[in-house]
Design an enzyme around this catalytic site. Structure first.
Site, mmCIF file in Angstrom:
data_model
loop_
_atom_site.group_PDB
_atom_site.id
_atom_site.type_symbol
_atom_site.label_atom_id
_atom_site.label_comp_id
_atom_site.label_asym_id
_atom_site.label_seq_id
_atom_site.Cartn_x
_atom_site.Cartn_y
_atom_site.Cartn_z
ATOM 1 N N GLU A 1 0.858 33.233 -2.944
ATOM 2 C CA GLU A 1 -0.278 33.434 -2.048
ATOM 3 C C GLU A 1 -0.608 34.913 -1.909
ATOM 4 O OE1 GLU A 1 0.283 31.364 1.674
ATOM 5 O OE2 GLU A 1 1.500 29.834 0.682
ATOM 6 N N GLY A 2 -1.871 35.190 -1.677
ATOM 7 C CA GLY A 2 -2.299 36.557 -1.410
ATOM 8 C C GLY A 2 -2.304 37.466 -2.610
ATOM 9 N N LYS A 3 -2.225 36.915 -3.823
ATOM 10 C CA LYS A 3 -2.179 37.730 -5.038
ATOM 11 C C LYS A 3 -3.509 37.738 -5.781
ATOM 12 C CE LYS A 3 2.233 38.350 -4.378
ATOM 13 N NZ LYS A 3 2.678 39.609 -3.746
ATOM 14 N N GLY A 4 -4.493 36.990 -5.297
ATOM 15 C CA GLY A 4 -5.788 36.959 -5.978
ATOM 16 C C GLY A 4 -5.795 36.079 -7.212
ATOM 17 N N VAL A 5 -4.879 35.084 -7.284
ATOM 18 C CA VAL A 5 -4.843 34.182 -8.436
ATOM 19 C C VAL A 5 -5.122 32.741 -7.996
ATOM 20 C CG1 VAL A 5 -3.397 35.581 -9.947
ATOM 21 C CG2 VAL A 5 -2.311 34.096 -8.257
ATOM 22 N N ALA B 1 -5.637 26.022 -6.219
ATOM 23 C CA ALA B 1 -4.621 25.191 -6.859
ATOM 24 C C ALA B 1 -4.125 24.113 -5.899
ATOM 25 C CB ALA B 1 -3.465 26.054 -7.346
ATOM 26 N N ASP C 1 -13.019 29.286 -8.749
ATOM 27 C CA ASP C 1 -11.577 29.072 -8.650
ATOM 28 C C ASP C 1 -11.237 27.599 -8.814
ATOM 29 O OD1 ASP C 1 -11.691 31.733 -8.060
ATOM 30 O OD2 ASP C 1 -11.040 31.544 -5.980
ATOM 31 N N SER D 1 -4.374 30.719 -5.254
ATOM 32 C CA SER D 1 -3.364 29.777 -4.764
ATOM 33 C C SER D 1 -4.020 28.668 -3.951
ATOM 34 C CB SER D 1 -2.333 30.521 -3.907
ATOM 35 O OG SER D 1 -2.951 31.166 -2.806
ATOM 36 N N SER D 2 -5.050 28.993 -3.189
ATOM 37 C CA SER D 2 -5.697 27.978 -2.347
ATOM 38 C C SER D 2 -6.413 26.937 -3.194
ATOM 39 C CB SER D 2 -6.676 28.633 -1.364
ATOM 40 O OG SER D 2 -7.690 29.336 -2.053
#
EC number: 2.7.1.46
Length: 989
Positions: free
Chosen positions: A644-648, A653, A695, A650-651
């Protein structure tokens, strides 16, 4: 160093004057300061306490002329809307008002006052400016605390969009002036301090025995007693007689004089000495703070706690509570509804096992005395250099990444190691382990439908499912050896019924980023890290409910009704509750589903469980958009390796995996594209994050080792672009938490929509003027004006449909750099964005946010064309150059960060280093997704040397910041390509 717990404070031959500064955040700091001050005064010293706390907190415990109290507030702590809610922006604004604006005056006053009392030594708990004032006065200083405000405020800065980031720097710099830190148990990372001495718990002494207290209150030893301790807030709560189990009594701290209480609730006096009452109780119900935790541990009183949101001291204290078997978490909803019974009954079954020292006040006073008279107190050296930069680079990053340069408490590390494989760890399994995983997993489950597709992380997830019933059945040492989220999951499924499993990956934003909501072409790569969700349906009467959910239904007098129970792995990583449950009837308003607005408010009422909106929200979207009704109970387990919070994403997904699994379990056939659009509704309308759809589309429609090409108008997949064999993409995490819910992303989106509205208005105006000219009889001028273009621009749906040359020719010089929200509304009424609201008091950047998507769309199209061109060094150089352009355009919008800029500079340095081989390896880099931190995308040649250079950048970044970044490499299929698994547990004979 670990101080000998038998070492006390001997009377000193030298009389000293201490100035002791106490932070303005709650009574907990004042109560622990009392214990240190008491020992200093007993040793013959004068102590001047600078505080905003009431005098009785000190004078009730210390009656001595050597105690002087000066009522001054030099910081404000965290501003709380109520007992459990912190207002992050208000906290920063209040700190500015209290300590930043009058800073020069404060320093001048404090220096003069320190000289006037002839102070020998300054102690701070944990007022930043006190350390600087002491330095200016030429007096040594020490801090005594378990947290520091730079660490607490670092998260608030994220929410404020960095508008107050200088606060964190200033606080860290102030702390750096103190000589060392006397660190209390349950501590947070505190990178601003140069040196540290550890002491035991600082706990107030008892005045009366349990028997004496109960006798005074008229309570027999056979009565179970809970003390309700929320810092004065219960005065506004409706306390119910039915909240307590039969035969229990509740002692209420902080009730108002006029508040009427049920007969099984007893109002305590305002000045009641809470340590005595806590020790005389059977458990405590309250919020976590250092004072309550230390007293619960010391007196072995189980603590039923309710999370406070946005106060990142809490996870460390919470883990200490639970490590020593002293904590039970209560859901906020159950607290307010009076559903206390299952939690209290659970609490009294615990056996708290803290055996550590509780004389930290005496030992801290000894260290302060010895330091003040000039004796050296040695300390353990913390690993690595302590850098002020850590304060902002680390921010609110509780992820314990191997190699991170933070001193984590021993109990914290031990608890983590006992967990075994982390849910957030990489899904990669070495080849020599993969076969054994496959064998054991297929032995555990029959795969009735679907294909694992050789994905090692899916085998790992299936193996973890197989272990759950063992966890549920085992009673031996279950408290210490198993994470509570895994214990909750252990009772989640009925192993005789089918389970449906879905998988959805995160994504690396190669090109497009924030231009998605403006209609751009985007290129996105599904990454290797993914989220797995397991779902099972059960008839309500056969659903195994958690005790508090069962109590809730019994209280309503209901026959069994459908219930949703969710367990989410990785809760400790992001400081959220590990479980969520609700009656599915809560999603209904009569015969119709509740509105998205009501759902957003429903999930927002408990920030510790707001994460459940991403999961449970998929159910409501299916109800509203597809008319689905859910008659069965649902058990759902979420295990995500997408950090989370890495800009990839996560939400995305989590949303895509959740909806895919729920759809499969209910026999719903939804195309990957439609599923992605439905998941975007979850994020926009229920979570309240104004993201575009790229996303969710990538997570749902992507394929391994290909870039998903999509035009976001709203979501048209135009194909999958093969990544050439000679090209490779990496993601490198900056360590700065990213959030599309953050103020910067939201304000940039608002600015882009403002710009679009202005461009449409200008085009309409030019069109009107051209029409008037045409009526004047000059058709050639009208033709030259480009009527068709103007008409298209006057009705512009997406900024990306405006070409760069038209933007420059017609509009670039007419858009304002910034505009006040109120001014825009007065002139244009609205910006026509359905998912953001303009703050009339805020100034928004307009030109840069509007320009970015127009040029980004052009860059993405160029990038896509270049990928299919002839292989050459020039091709890679041009591709990398487009990434750099995108990065600097983000920065112009205000979405850059120190960490991401540093990573891009490291890539540039590697690219242009003359000592490298003739063939280039790395060619470009850019910030990704919503910006303001997160991950940088790097493009390079697919070679061993490139991989080595990425690892070199990783180490250089760590050397500069103290943070070892995660590296994302590799790809995996999207949810649509994966499909779903229908599995059944094999029953051993």
């Amino acid at each position: 160093m670990r101080i000998d717990e038998n070492e006390g404070v001997s009377a000193s031959s030298k009389h000293l004057v201490f100035a002791y500064y106490v932070t303005g955040h709650g009574f907990g700091h004042a109560t622990r300061v009392v214990e240190v001050v008491r020992h200093l005064i007993a040793a013959g010293h004068d102590v001047h306490v600078v505080t905003g706390a009431p005098d009785f907190v000190f004078t009730s415990e210390i009656q001595s002329p050597r105690l002087k109290i000066r009522k001054v507030l030099l910081d404000c702590g965290a501003v709380q809307a109520d007992a459990l809610t912190v207002d992050r922006l208000a906290s920063l604004e209040k700190y500015v008002e209290t300590a930043v604006v009058p800073r020069a005056e404060i320093l001048e006053t404090e220096v003069e006052w320190l000289h006037s009392i002839k102070a020998d030594f300054v102690v701070s708990d944990v007022v930043p400016v006190a350390c600087r004032a002491a330095a200016d006065a030429g007096i040594r200083s020490v801090c005594v605390t378990n947290f520091s405000w730079d660490f607490i405020y670092a998260e608030y800065v994220m929410a404020a969009g960095y508008h107050h980031r200088s606060i964190v720097w200033q606080i860290a710099e102030d702390y750096s002036h103190c000589e060392f830190l006397i660190r209390l148990p349950g501590y947070c990372p505190m990178p601003a301090f140069r040196d540290v001495i550890d002491v035991p718990l600082v706990v107030r002494r008892l005045h009366k025995s349990r028997k004496e207290v109960r006798k005074e209150l008229g309570i027999g030893e056979d009565v179970n007693v809970v003390i309700l301790n929320f810092g004065g807030q219960p005065s506004g709560w409706n306390l119910k007689e039915t909240s307590l189990p039969t035969g229990w009594l509740c002692l209420v701290c902080g009730a108002s004089e006029t508040q009427e209480l049920p007969p099984n609730f007893i109002k305590l006096a305002k000045d009641a000495y809470t340590p005595d009452i806590i020790a005389a109780s059977d458990c405590m119900l309250g919020k976590i703070g250092y004072g309550t935790v230390s007293e619960a541990l010391s007196y072995k009183v189980p603590f039923v706690f309710v999370r406070r949101d946005y106060f990142n001291e809490e996870p460390f204290l919470r883990n200490m509570l639970e490590f020593y078997q002293c904590g039970v978490e209560m859901i906020r909803r159950d607290l307010l509804m009076g559903q206390w019974k299952p939690y209290l009954e659970r609490a009294v079954s615990l056996k708290p096992c803290y055996e550590g020292g509780i004389n930290g006040g005496e030992i801290a006073a000894h260290i302060l005395q010895e330091t003040a008279i000039g004796r050296h107190c040695a300390s353990d050296k913390l690993s690595g250099a302590r850098r002020l930069r850590d304060a902002i680079i680390l921010g609110y990053q509780l992820q314990r990444v191997p190699g991170r340069d933070i001193a984590i408490p021993e109990w914290y590390s031990r608890a983590e190691n006992e967990i075994g494989q982390s849910a957030g760890s990489s899904p990669t399994v070495q080849a020599n382990e993969n076969n054994s995983l496959v064998e054991s997993s297929t032995d555990d489950f029959d795969i009735l439908q679907g294909d694992v597709q050789g994905l090692s992380d899916t085998w790992t997830f299936l193996k973890s499912l197989a272990m759950l019933d063992a966890i549920h059945d085992s009673q031996k040492n279950v408290e210490k050896k198993t994470m509570r989220e895994r214990k909750a999951a252990g009772g989640l499924f009925n192993w005789e019924e089918e389970i449906f499993v879905a998988r959805a990956p995160g994504r690396l934003d190669v090109m497009g980023g924030i231009a998605d909501y403006s209609g751009s072409l985007v290129l996105q790569m599904p990454i290797r890290e993914a989220c797995h969700v397991a779902v099972q349906r059960n008839l309500p009467g056969k659903h195994r409910l958690w005790k508090h959910a069962q109590a809730r239904q019994q209280a309503k007098g209901q026959v069994p009704t459908p219930v949703l129970q969710i367990v989410s792995y990785g809760s400790e990583i992001s400081n959220r509750a590990p479980t969520f449950d609700m009656d599915l009837s809560d999603f209904m308003d009569g015969d119709e589903p509740i509105s998205y607005e009501k759902a957003r408010k429903f999930f927002a009422q408990d920030p510790a469980q707001k994460w459940a909106a991403y999961v449970a929200g998929t159910i409501l979207v299916l109800m509203i958009e597809l008319g689905v009704r859910f008659e069965d109970s649902i058990s759902l387990l979420v295990s995500s390796a997408v950090p989370e919070g890495k800009g990839v994403s996560s939400s995305a997904a989590v949303e895509v995996a959740s909806m895919s699994a729920i759809a499969a379990a209910h026999g719903l056939s939804i195309s990957p594209r439609d599923l992605a659009i439905l998941c975007q509704k979850v994020e926009n309308h229920i979570v309240g994050a104004p993201c575009g759809v790229m996303d969710q589309m990538t997570s749902s429609c992507g394929e391994a080792n290909k870039l998903l090409a999509m035009i976001c108008q709203p979501a048209e997949v135009v194909g999958l672009v093969e990544i050439p064999n000679h090209v490779r993409f990496w993601g490198i995490d900056s360590g700065i938490r990213h959030s599309v819910g953050g103020a910067d992303y939201r304000s940039v989106r608002v600015g882009a929509y403002m710009g679009r509205k202005m461009i449409k208005s200008m085009a309409s105006s030019i069109l009107s003027q051209a029409a008037l000219s045409a009526n004047g009889g000059n058709p050639e001028e009208l033709e030259d004006e480009g009527i068709d273009l103007l008409e298209a621009e006057a009705s512009l749906d997406y900024l990306c449909n405006l070409s760069p040359h038209r933007y420059e020719a017609r509009y670039a010089d007419k858009l304002p750099d910034i505009m006040l929200g109120q001014t825009f509304i007065e002139e244009y009424s609205d910006h026509d964005d359905p998912v953001t609201v303009i703050d009339q008091k805020r100034s928004y950047s307009v030109k840069a946010p509007a320009r970015h998507p127009i040029y980004e769309n052009f860059r993405v199209k160029t990038f896509k064309a270049l990928l299919t061109s002839a292989t050459s060094d020039e091709q890679l150089t041009a591709l990398g150059g487009l990434l750099y352009q995108c990065h600097y355009s983000y920065s112009a919008c205000g979405l850059g960060s120190d960490g991401t800029n540093r990573l891009v500079q490291l890539v540039q340095g590697m690219q242009h280093n003359k000592s490298n081989s003739e063939d280039g390896t790395l060619y470009g880099a850019k910030i990704t997704g919503g910006g303001s931190g997160g991950t940088v995308c790097v493009i390079g040649r697919n070679s061993l040397r490139s991989s080595q250079q990425i690892l070199d950048i990783q180490q250089r970044y760590k050397a500069a910041t103290g943070y070892l970044p995660l590296i994302f490499e590799g790809s995996s299929p999207g949810a649509g390509k994966f499909g779903y698994l229908r599995i059944r547990r094999r029953i051993s004979l």
